[in-house]
Motif scaffolding. Structure first.
Motif, PDB file in Angstrom:
ATOM      1  N   LYS A  52      15.631 -53.896 -21.091  1.00 57.05           N
ATOM      2  CA  LYS A  52      16.726 -53.078 -20.578  1.00 57.05           C
ATOM      3  C   LYS A  52      17.616 -52.538 -21.694  1.00 57.05           C
ATOM      4  N   LEU A  98      18.272 -48.542 -22.399  1.00 53.67           N
ATOM      5  CA  LEU A  98      19.599 -47.927 -22.425  1.00 53.67           C
ATOM      6  C   LEU A  98      19.882 -47.261 -23.759  1.00 53.67           C
ATOM      7  N   VAL A 156      17.081 -49.589 -14.929  1.00 55.09           N
ATOM      8  CA  VAL A 156      18.386 -49.019 -15.308  1.00 55.09           C
ATOM      9  C   VAL A 156      18.871 -48.014 -14.267  1.00 55.09           C
TER      10      VAL A 156
END
Length: 102
Positions: free
Chosen positions: A29, A33, A58
């Motif tokens: 994750k 991002l 996400v």
């Protein structure tokens, strides 16, 4: 304007590279991002292509970008196995994007 792929799947990445689309393969994750934020900051990128599994990880950030960002289009694609949800993905996409249930 260029397109940019953020994928968790090597096959999808290679297929897009053959089509002339640059991208990255990420799984965590935090990495997702980071790459998403870099793509948004890049003025040459107009379309950000993400795989369905990336979007699931996400979703909050993707929805925030879709609502607030006017310069980038985020497109979700299936991996080589197809869409994982059994629900009609077009109706689901409309519901997620503008809040209208069909």
């Amino acid at each position: 304007m260029k397109s940019f792929l953020i994928s968790d799947n090597r096959d999808t990445f290679l297929a897009m590279r053959l089509a002339g689309i640059d991208g990255v393969i990420v799984n965590e994750k935090d990495e997702i991002l980071k790459e998403l934020n870099l793509a948004i900051k890049n003025e040459n990128i107009g379309i950000i292509i993400i795989t369905e599994k990336i979007q699931e990880k996400v979703m909050d950030k993707v929805m925030e970008i879709r609502i607030e960002e006017n310069n980038h289009l985020i497109v979700t694609i299936p991996d080589r196995y197809g869409y994982s949800s059994k629900e009609n993905f077009i109706s689901k996409y409309i519901n997620e994007s503008i809040g209208i249930k069909i």
